[in-house]
Structures are given as structure tokens and as C-alpha cells.
Motif scaffolding. Structure first.
Motif, PDB file in Angstrom:
ATOM      1  N   MET A 134      28.121 -18.992 -41.318  1.00  0.00           N
ATOM      2  CA  MET A 134      28.067 -18.367 -40.005  1.00  0.00           C
ATOM      3  C   MET A 134      29.050 -17.209 -39.903  1.00  0.00           C
ATOM      4  SD  MET A 134      25.709 -20.077 -38.523  1.00  0.00           S
ATOM      5  CE  MET A 134      25.847 -19.673 -36.803  1.00  0.00           C
ATOM      6  N   ASP A 135      30.210 -17.353 -40.535  1.00  0.00           N
ATOM      7  CA  ASP A 135      31.178 -16.263 -40.485  1.00  0.00           C
ATOM      8  C   ASP A 135      30.655 -15.030 -41.216  1.00  0.00           C
ATOM      9  OD1 ASP A 135      31.311 -17.653 -42.813  1.00  0.00           O
ATOM     10  OD2 ASP A 135      33.481 -17.549 -43.038  1.00  0.00           O
ATOM     11  N   ALA A 136      29.898 -15.264 -42.317  1.00  0.00           N
ATOM     12  CA  ALA A 136      29.325 -14.136 -43.053  1.00  0.00           C
ATOM     13  C   ALA A 136      28.270 -13.429 -42.218  1.00  0.00           C
ATOM     14  CB  ALA A 136      28.723 -14.615 -44.366  1.00  0.00           C
ATOM     15  N   LEU A 137      27.465 -14.184 -41.472  1.00  0.00           N
ATOM     16  CA  LEU A 137      26.452 -13.576 -40.614  1.00  0.00           C
ATOM     17  C   LEU A 137      27.105 -12.789 -39.480  1.00  0.00           C
ATOM     18  CD1 LEU A 137      23.777 -16.413 -40.345  1.00  0.00           C
ATOM     19  CD2 LEU A 137      23.577 -14.239 -41.570  1.00  0.00           C
ATOM     20  N   THR A 138      28.186 -13.329 -38.936  1.00  0.00           N
ATOM     21  CA  THR A 138      28.921 -12.609 -37.888  1.00  0.00           C
ATOM     22  C   THR A 138      29.445 -11.283 -38.430  1.00  0.00           C
ATOM     23  OG1 THR A 138      29.576 -14.644 -36.752  1.00  0.00           O
ATOM     24  CG2 THR A 138      30.904 -12.684 -36.332  1.00  0.00           C
ATOM     25  N   GLY A 139      30.070 -11.327 -39.598  1.00  0.00           N
ATOM     26  CA  GLY A 139      30.566 -10.096 -40.207  1.00  0.00           C
ATOM     27  C   GLY A 139      29.449  -9.140 -40.539  1.00  0.00           C
ATOM     28  N   LEU A 140      28.334  -9.672 -40.995  1.00  0.00           N
ATOM     29  CA  LEU A 140      27.173  -8.850 -41.328  1.00  0.00           C
ATOM     30  C   LEU A 140      26.677  -8.089 -40.101  1.00  0.00           C
ATOM     31  CD1 LEU A 140      25.077  -8.284 -43.668  1.00  0.00           C
ATOM     32  CD2 LEU A 140      23.700 -10.095 -42.648  1.00  0.00           C
ATOM     33  N   GLY A 141      26.553  -8.791 -38.980  1.00  0.00           N
ATOM     34  CA  GLY A 141      26.080  -8.148 -37.761  1.00  0.00           C
ATOM     35  C   GLY A 141      27.054  -7.115 -37.233  1.00  0.00           C
ATOM     36  N   LEU A 142      28.337  -7.427 -37.246  1.00  0.00           N
ATOM     37  CA  LEU A 142      29.344  -6.495 -36.732  1.00  0.00           C
ATOM     38  C   LEU A 142      29.446  -5.251 -37.606  1.00  0.00           C
ATOM     39  CD1 LEU A 142      32.120  -9.059 -35.726  1.00  0.00           C
ATOM     40  CD2 LEU A 142      30.714  -7.690 -34.170  1.00  0.00           C
TER      41      LEU A 142
ATOM     42  N   VAL B  34      35.929  -4.806 -38.764  1.00  0.00           N
ATOM     43  CA  VAL B  34      35.256  -5.878 -38.014  1.00  0.00           C
ATOM     44  C   VAL B  34      34.795  -7.002 -38.936  1.00  0.00           C
ATOM     45  CG1 VAL B  34      34.592  -4.395 -36.097  1.00  0.00           C
ATOM     46  CG2 VAL B  34      33.036  -4.617 -38.041  1.00  0.00           C
ATOM     47  N   PHE B  35      34.361  -6.657 -40.163  1.00  0.00           N
ATOM     48  CA  PHE B  35      33.966  -7.719 -41.102  1.00  0.00           C
ATOM     49  C   PHE B  35      35.189  -8.534 -41.502  1.00  0.00           C
ATOM     50  CE2 PHE B  35      30.240  -8.813 -43.870  1.00  0.00           C
ATOM     51  CZ  PHE B  35      30.808  -9.922 -44.468  1.00  0.00           C
ATOM     52  N   GLY B  36      36.283  -7.836 -41.801  1.00  0.00           N
ATOM     53  CA  GLY B  36      37.504  -8.544 -42.168  1.00  0.00           C
ATOM     54  C   GLY B  36      38.019  -9.428 -41.054  1.00  0.00           C
TER      55      GLY B  36
END
Length: 206
Positions: free
Chosen positions: A1-9, A87-89
Motif C-alpha cells: 500500500m505504501d508503494a501505491l501511495t508513492g506511485l500515485g503521489l 513525495v515518494f520518499g
């Protein structure tokens, strides 16, 4: 989920550098949904948010004027990937929507330790992803301007800003839907590039 959040941002940053930064900063400052932690708390500083808002207003205007939008895209080639990396970081080390993501980012006191720890990996991924989205945007905009005699610039820019807001919000609250948003962006870019092949490269008059 954190990867998807970073992906979207990061994808949102490729469309507009300031929107995901503002979304994270405002949610961290005024809600309980985002806790950026000490390493990215500066994003929610009042003065930083004001600067982001002013820069966003300038880009919103510049990106809707034919020819100027292309100049703005050249300038944003550095800004948008930088925003994507931030934002990804931050998404990989923050508490977002009640989910504690990743761990705390180590303070960079020893460059060798920073490299070996892999802390830089999410930042690089965010930079590359935002650069990719920005590149597609920068390539398709002249096509749309040529096909529409410049009338498409404000429409496309408004749509891109809306997509950036939607992607940022979805990335925080419903990250599982991020992939659907990216598919929509890919379809739109494919359609514009196909139009470019049909009409040929843009011709500029002096």
C-alpha cells in the motif's frame, strides 16, 4: 500500500509539482490522516505552504497559455521530478490514513551509510516516475496545441490539474485505485500521440 501511495503521489507530481506537496502538507498540518514525521515535517510549515500555493497559482496560469505552457514544461523538467522524489520518499516513511508506512528516514550524517541503507531508493523511484509522466505530458501538449490551434491548452491543463488533485487524494485515502488512474492517463497520452502520428509534427511559424 505504501508503494501505491508513492506511485500515485509521484505520478501526480509529474503533472503538477505543487499539488501533491500541498496535499501532503495540508493534510499533515490540519488533519489526523497524515503524519509526515520529523524528516518531512517541513512540508507542513506555514510559510512553505504559502510558497507552494503561490508557485501553484503561477503554474496554473502559465500552463494554460499556448507556447508559454511549453516553456513552463522545460522549466518543470527539474521541478516535477524533484517533487516526485520528495513525495515518494515521504510516503514510504510516514503515517498516512492510519497506516504506518515503512520506517523513519535516517538523518543523513554519513553519506556512505545513507547509500548502503537504501534510503535513497524511494526518492530515485519517485524522481524517475515523475520524470516519465512529465515527459509524456511535455510531448503530448504541443500535439494538442497544433491539432486545436491552441484552444486545447486551457482545457488540457485544467484536466491535468484535476487529475493531479484526484491522484493525490486517491493515493492517500484509496491507494488501491491508483492503478486505475494511471491507466486513464496512459490511454489519454496514447490517444494524443496517435493523433500526432496522423497529423505530423507541429509546424511553427516565425
Amino acid at each position: 500500500m505504501d508503494a501505491l501511495t508513492g506511485l500515485g503521489l509521484a505520478s501526480s507530481a509529474g503533472l503538477n509539482a505543487w499539488i501533491p506537496l500541498l496535499v501532503l502538507g495540508l493534510l499533515d498540518r490540519y488533519t489526523q490522516f497524515v503524519d509526515l514525521g520529523p524528516n518531512f515535517a517541513w512540508l507542513s510549515n506555514g510559510w512553505v505552504l504559502i510558497i507552494f500555493a503561490v508557485l501553484l497559482a503561477l503554474e496554473v496560469v502559465a500552463d494554460k497559455v499556448p507556447a508559454i505552457d511549453s516553456v513552463n514544461d522545460v522549466i518543470q523538467t527539474v521541478v516535477r521530478p524533484t517533487s516526485g522524489g520528495i513525495v515518494f520518499g515521504s510516503s514510504m516513511t510516514s503515517d498516512i490514513a492510519g497506516l504506518t508506512l515503512g520506517g523513519q528516514t535516517a538523518t543523513v550524517t554519513d553519506p556512505e551509510q545513507f547509500v548502503s541503507s537504501g534510503t535513497w531508493v524511494p526518492i530515485v523511484i519517485g524522481v524517475l516516475l515523475a520524470l516519465l509522466v512529465h515527459g509524456v505530458k511535455a510531448l503530448t501538449r504541443p500535439v494538442a496545441n497544433t491539432v486545436s490551434a491552441g484552444t486545447a491548452a486551457p482545457v488540457l491543463s485544467t484536466a491535468e490539474d484535476g487529475a493531479a488533485v484526484l491522484l493525490s487524494v486517491v493515493a492517500v485515502f484509496l491507494p488501491v485505485l491508483v492503478l486505475l488512474g494511471l491507466v486513464g492517463l496512459a490511454i489519454g497520452a496514447w490517444w494524443l500521440l496517435r493523433r500526432r502520428r496522423r497529423t505530423g509534427p507541429p509546424v511553427y511559424s516565425v
